[in-house]
Design a protein around this motif. Structure first.
Motif, mmCIF file in Angstrom:
data_model
loop_
_atom_site.group_PDB
_atom_site.id
_atom_site.type_symbol
_atom_site.label_atom_id
_atom_site.label_comp_id
_atom_site.label_asym_id
_atom_site.label_seq_id
_atom_site.Cartn_x
_atom_site.Cartn_y
_atom_site.Cartn_z
ATOM 1 N N SER A 2 0.998 -0.877 -0.274
ATOM 2 C CA SER A 2 -0.098 -0.159 -0.001
ATOM 3 C C SER A 2 0.952 1.093 -0.194
ATOM 4 O O SER A 2 1.956 1.632 0.336
ATOM 5 C CB SER A 2 -1.044 0.412 0.920
ATOM 6 O OG SER A 2 -0.094 -0.031 2.279
ATOM 7 N N GLN A 3 0.219 2.652 -0.105
ATOM 8 C CA GLN A 3 1.288 3.392 -0.722
ATOM 9 C C GLN A 3 0.978 4.475 0.870
ATOM 10 O O GLN A 3 0.293 4.349 1.442
ATOM 11 C CB GLN A 3 0.303 4.036 -2.343
ATOM 12 C CG GLN A 3 0.626 3.801 -2.495
ATOM 13 C CD GLN A 3 -0.845 3.038 -3.080
ATOM 14 O OE1 GLN A 3 -2.205 2.774 -2.261
ATOM 15 N NE2 GLN A 3 -1.185 2.671 -4.295
ATOM 16 N N THR A 4 2.584 4.738 1.284
ATOM 17 C CA THR A 4 2.402 6.061 2.328
ATOM 18 C C THR A 4 3.064 7.178 2.087
ATOM 19 O O THR A 4 4.068 6.825 0.670
ATOM 20 C CB THR A 4 2.615 5.254 3.638
ATOM 21 O OG1 THR A 4 4.262 4.487 3.242
ATOM 22 C CG2 THR A 4 1.697 3.868 3.938
ATOM 23 N N ILE A 5 2.181 8.304 2.728
ATOM 24 C CA ILE A 5 3.366 9.248 2.824
ATOM 25 C C ILE A 5 4.223 9.888 4.050
ATOM 26 O O ILE A 5 3.577 9.271 5.147
ATOM 27 C CB ILE A 5 2.462 10.777 1.925
ATOM 28 C CG1 ILE A 5 2.859 11.558 1.431
ATOM 29 C CG2 ILE A 5 0.940 10.925 2.937
ATOM 30 C CD1 ILE A 5 2.351 13.211 0.648
ATOM 31 N N HIS A 6 5.708 10.079 3.785
ATOM 32 C CA HIS A 6 6.318 10.283 4.650
ATOM 33 C C HIS A 6 6.764 11.879 4.700
ATOM 34 O O HIS A 6 7.195 12.673 3.546
ATOM 35 C CB HIS A 6 7.175 9.901 5.384
ATOM 36 C CG HIS A 6 7.079 8.841 5.499
ATOM 37 N ND1 HIS A 6 6.185 7.727 6.569
ATOM 38 C CD2 HIS A 6 7.063 7.157 4.565
ATOM 39 C CE1 HIS A 6 6.206 6.555 6.602
ATOM 40 N NE2 HIS A 6 6.952 6.290 4.903
ATOM 41 N N CYS A 59 10.044 15.434 1.332
ATOM 42 C CA CYS A 59 8.059 14.412 1.267
ATOM 43 C C CYS A 59 8.207 13.557 0.957
ATOM 44 O O CYS A 59 9.049 13.465 0.210
ATOM 45 C CB CYS A 59 6.792 15.647 1.054
ATOM 46 S SG CYS A 59 5.721 14.209 0.109
ATOM 47 N N VAL A 75 7.091 9.452 -0.881
ATOM 48 C CA VAL A 75 6.106 8.336 -1.478
ATOM 49 C C VAL A 75 6.314 7.443 -1.141
ATOM 50 O O VAL A 75 7.594 7.266 -1.953
ATOM 51 C CB VAL A 75 5.315 9.218 -1.847
ATOM 52 C CG1 VAL A 75 4.304 8.125 -2.588
ATOM 53 C CG2 VAL A 75 4.744 10.698 -2.186
ATOM 54 N N GLU A 76 5.837 6.390 -0.503
ATOM 55 C CA GLU A 76 5.927 4.819 -0.746
ATOM 56 C C GLU A 76 4.986 4.001 -1.490
ATOM 57 O O GLU A 76 3.842 4.860 -1.656
ATOM 58 C CB GLU A 76 6.468 3.687 0.794
ATOM 59 C CG GLU A 76 7.433 5.075 0.918
ATOM 60 C CD GLU A 76 7.660 3.978 2.702
ATOM 61 O OE1 GLU A 76 7.353 2.892 3.018
ATOM 62 O OE2 GLU A 76 9.167 4.391 2.758
ATOM 63 N N GLY A 116 -0.010 13.831 3.473
ATOM 64 C CA GLY A 116 0.928 13.300 4.617
ATOM 65 C C GLY A 116 0.409 14.194 5.649
ATOM 66 O O GLY A 116 -0.550 14.824 5.799
ATOM 67 N N LYS A 138 -3.842 17.187 12.117
ATOM 68 C CA LYS A 138 -3.122 16.125 11.136
ATOM 69 C C LYS A 138 -3.698 16.550 9.380
ATOM 70 O O LYS A 138 -4.119 17.152 9.612
ATOM 71 C CB LYS A 138 -3.578 14.751 11.425
ATOM 72 C CG LYS A 138 -4.551 13.986 13.130
ATOM 73 C CD LYS A 138 -2.944 13.517 13.349
ATOM 74 C CE LYS A 138 -3.087 12.603 14.383
ATOM 75 N NZ LYS A 138 -1.675 12.212 14.399
#
Lengths: 111, 112
Positions: A1-5, A23, A25-26, A103, B42
């Motif tokens: 799944s995609q994640t954003i840091h 920033c 994105v994975e 994010g 958030k």
């Protein structure tokens, strides 16, 4: 799944100091990337967006710049911060035909 | 005109009530209208979205009503709960979910 840091989560900087927010994105490739700023009690203002490496579009002329050195990395910078740069900075990503995902944000306070 | 005007700025309802948040736009080229929910500290999270070829869309307790001729759309939250207390943003974009233009936000408080 995609994640954003995003990091850092919070930052306190003096006026006139430089800024670098990152920033990443994975879990996806060639996303569209966005930087937004949210002032206290206000909506989100689009600052920059990028459709590919090295491709940056600026929406609002200001004291900030953005760069995209890698496909899934987006950096927001400033050479000299102003008091008015304080706010909540949000990075977001999307693919061409999907919605934007945000994010967790960076809270910047310029003193 | 690229603005999206959102009202009210704040809203307080009792648990079980149906808060309604309204947005209006001018640009008839807008073709994607999402709603985002944001909790304090958030990032916003996509709640529900609609395109102008339908007049209503429901997802769980959340409903978007869309009036193309009036250039208005609204969010209804059925059977509101205290956990729905958050800031809600409408948005619009042209040519798909790319560059979003956000409304100013509505802070909703649902009292137990």
């Amino acid at each position: 799944s995609q994640t954003i840091h995003q990091w850092p989560a919070t930052l306190v900087q003096p006026v006139g100091s430089p800024l670098s927010l990152e920033c990443t994105v994975e879990g996806t490739s060639n996303p569209n990337l966005y930087w937004y700023r949210q002032a206290a009690g206000r909506g989100l203002q689009l600052l920059f967006y990028s459709v590919g490496i090295g491709q940056i579009s600026s929406e609002v002329p200001q004291n900030l710049s953005a760069s995209r050195p890698q496909d899934r990395q987006f950096i927001l910078s400033s050479k000299k911060l102003l008091l008015s740069d304080s706010g909540f900075y949000l990075c977001a990503w999307s693919l061409v035909v999907t919605e934007q995902f945000f994010g967790p944000g960076t809270r910047l306070t310029v003193l | 005109q690229q603005q999206v005007k959102q009202s009210p700025q704040s809203l307080i309802v009792q648990k079980g009530g149906i808060p309604i948040i309204n947005c209006a736009y001018e640009n008839t080229a807008f073709d994607y209208f999402p709603w985002y929910q944001q909790f304090p500290g958030k990032g916003p999270a996509l709640l529900i979205a609609i395109r102008p070829d339908v007049s209503e869309k429901k997802e769980g307790r959340f409903t978007i009503s869309f009036n193309k001729s009036a250039k208005q759309f609204s969010l209804h939250i059925m059977d509101s709960q205290p956990g729905d207390s958050a800031t809600y943003f409408c948005a619009a974009s042209e040519g798909g979910p790319g560059k979003l233009i956000f409304g100013q936000g509505t802070t909703l408080q649902v009292k137990p």
